[in-house]
Write a protein that holds these residues in place. Sequence first.
Motif, PDB file in Angstrom:
ATOM      1  N   ALA A  52      99.922 -37.331  39.905  1.00  0.00           N
ATOM      2  CA  ALA A  52      99.477 -38.450  39.285  1.00  0.00           C
ATOM      3  C   ALA A  52      99.242 -39.196  38.152  1.00  0.00           C
ATOM      4  O   ALA A  52      99.386 -39.905  37.340  1.00  0.00           O
ATOM      5  N   PHE A  53      99.924 -38.252  36.459  1.00  0.00           N
ATOM      6  CA  PHE A  53     100.737 -38.434  35.769  1.00  0.00           C
ATOM      7  C   PHE A  53     101.837 -39.001  35.484  1.00  0.00           C
ATOM      8  O   PHE A  53     101.991 -40.417  35.278  1.00  0.00           O
ATOM      9  N   ARG A  54     102.750 -38.927  36.315  1.00  0.00           N
ATOM     10  CA  ARG A  54     103.987 -39.541  36.646  1.00  0.00           C
ATOM     11  C   ARG A  54     104.478 -41.085  37.307  1.00  0.00           C
ATOM     12  O   ARG A  54     104.864 -41.889  36.497  1.00  0.00           O
ATOM     13  N   LEU A  55     103.491 -41.200  38.407  1.00  0.00           N
ATOM     14  CA  LEU A  55     103.053 -42.046  39.067  1.00  0.00           C
ATOM     15  C   LEU A  55     103.244 -43.458  38.263  1.00  0.00           C
ATOM     16  O   LEU A  55     104.351 -44.454  38.019  1.00  0.00           O
ATOM     17  N   PRO A  56     102.474 -43.482  37.486  1.00  0.00           N
ATOM     18  CA  PRO A  56     101.775 -44.992  37.148  1.00  0.00           C
ATOM     19  C   PRO A  56     102.580 -45.219  36.032  1.00  0.00           C
ATOM     20  O   PRO A  56     102.674 -46.552  35.379  1.00  0.00           O
ATOM     21  N   ILE A  57     103.438 -44.400  35.010  1.00  0.00           N
ATOM     22  CA  ILE A  57     104.073 -43.782  33.393  1.00  0.00           C
ATOM     23  C   ILE A  57     105.639 -45.076  34.655  1.00  0.00           C
ATOM     24  O   ILE A  57     106.214 -45.734  33.608  1.00  0.00           O
ATOM     25  N   LEU A  58     106.267 -43.632  34.888  1.00  0.00           N
ATOM     26  CA  LEU A  58     107.499 -44.416  35.719  1.00  0.00           C
ATOM     27  C   LEU A  58     107.650 -45.427  36.871  1.00  0.00           C
ATOM     28  O   LEU A  58     108.559 -46.126  36.866  1.00  0.00           O
ATOM     29  N   ARG A  59     106.921 -45.680  36.836  1.00  0.00           N
ATOM     30  CA  ARG A  59     106.555 -46.651  38.126  1.00  0.00           C
ATOM     31  C   ARG A  59     107.351 -46.407  38.994  1.00  0.00           C
ATOM     32  O   ARG A  59     107.852 -47.895  39.960  1.00  0.00           O
ATOM     33  N   SER A  60     107.885 -44.817  39.848  1.00  0.00           N
ATOM     34  CA  SER A  60     108.383 -45.048  40.770  1.00  0.00           C
ATOM     35  C   SER A  60     108.534 -43.503  41.384  1.00  0.00           C
ATOM     36  O   SER A  60     107.752 -42.899  40.331  1.00  0.00           O
ATOM     37  N   LEU A  61     108.896 -43.404  41.974  1.00  0.00           N
ATOM     38  CA  LEU A  61     108.876 -41.945  42.937  1.00  0.00           C
ATOM     39  C   LEU A  61     109.211 -40.607  42.393  1.00  0.00           C
ATOM     40  O   LEU A  61     110.447 -41.148  41.568  1.00  0.00           O
ATOM     41  N   PRO A  62     109.078 -39.940  42.636  1.00  0.00           N
ATOM     42  CA  PRO A  62     109.793 -38.718  42.604  1.00  0.00           C
ATOM     43  C   PRO A  62     110.647 -38.614  42.861  1.00  0.00           C
ATOM     44  O   PRO A  62     111.634 -39.262  43.788  1.00  0.00           O
ATOM     45  N   PRO A  63     112.305 -37.882  42.367  1.00  0.00           N
ATOM     46  CA  PRO A  63     113.405 -37.917  42.834  1.00  0.00           C
ATOM     47  C   PRO A  63     114.197 -37.264  44.251  1.00  0.00           C
ATOM     48  O   PRO A  63     114.571 -36.924  44.681  1.00  0.00           O
ATOM     49  N   SER A  64     113.174 -36.825  44.693  1.00  0.00           N
ATOM     50  CA  SER A  64     113.159 -36.219  45.754  1.00  0.00           C
ATOM     51  C   SER A  64     113.640 -37.492  47.083  1.00  0.00           C
ATOM     52  O   SER A  64     114.087 -36.448  47.883  1.00  0.00           O
ATOM     53  N   ALA A  65     112.455 -38.709  47.052  1.00  0.00           N
ATOM     54  CA  ALA A  65     113.698 -39.167  48.559  1.00  0.00           C
ATOM     55  C   ALA A  65     114.798 -39.363  47.965  1.00  0.00           C
ATOM     56  O   ALA A  65     116.012 -39.917  48.839  1.00  0.00           O
ATOM     57  N   ASN A  66     115.172 -39.235  46.559  1.00  0.00           N
ATOM     58  CA  ASN A  66     116.599 -39.437  46.485  1.00  0.00           C
ATOM     59  C   ASN A  66     117.768 -38.285  46.907  1.00  0.00           C
ATOM     60  O   ASN A  66     118.280 -38.814  48.031  1.00  0.00           O
ATOM     61  N   PHE A  67     117.147 -37.505  47.045  1.00  0.00           N
ATOM     62  CA  PHE A  67     117.382 -35.513  47.524  1.00  0.00           C
ATOM     63  C   PHE A  67     117.957 -35.700  48.653  1.00  0.00           C
ATOM     64  O   PHE A  67     118.582 -36.274  50.020  1.00  0.00           O
ATOM     65  N   TRP A  68     116.894 -37.075  49.864  1.00  0.00           N
ATOM     66  CA  TRP A  68     116.546 -36.534  51.152  1.00  0.00           C
ATOM     67  C   TRP A  68     117.562 -38.078  51.925  1.00  0.00           C
ATOM     68  O   TRP A  68     117.996 -37.718  52.643  1.00  0.00           O
TER      69      TRP A  68
END
Length: 189
Positions: A52-68
């Motif tokens: 909840a902290f990172r999504l509105p600030i970075l405006r991106s998904l966590p890098p775990s989607a990149n890992f997948w």
Amino acid sequence: MIVSERIRRLRSKTGSSDVTGATAEQSRTEHAARAAVRGVQAGFVATLIMTAFRLPILRSLPPSANFWSTYVSGDEPENHPIIGLILHLVYGIQGGMIFGALFALFDADRSIEPEQRGLVWGSVFGMGLSAFGSQIMLKELLDIRLDADELALFHAAHLVYGLSLGAWVGSRTEGVEDPEDEYEYDDGN
């Protein structure tokens, strides 16, 4: 210090002749197992807070989607927002479980309150995960280089995770009079 040395120290601290080494080791192991379960709960909550902290600030998904995308599907990370969030949650829960067990086993600073220890060690743990994530996961495994602002926010998000994790585990661990009881302020809440 290895676990057997810590158990030996625990035995010598008890000073009681009716507590056998096996009993102390079993109760310490049970304590760590219960703390790991609290860590699972804390990891879940802390990961939600971090996300909840990172999504509105970075405006991106966590890098775990990149890992997948890199190691499983072979296509674009944008095609896997749900699995990316699920993986992020699983990583956070695993981290919480590890933190909970470690928090229970390492008692070098028991002179301060568990909530305070949780905040301090949770911060250290969160920043350790952040360093691992930025150096190993992002740079080495995914070949992602964050610019200075992105990296600062990446670390800030992991600090939020660590603080949340430590606060949860510390407020529900040994030394707390009643972990199920709510905190009361001077006026009764």
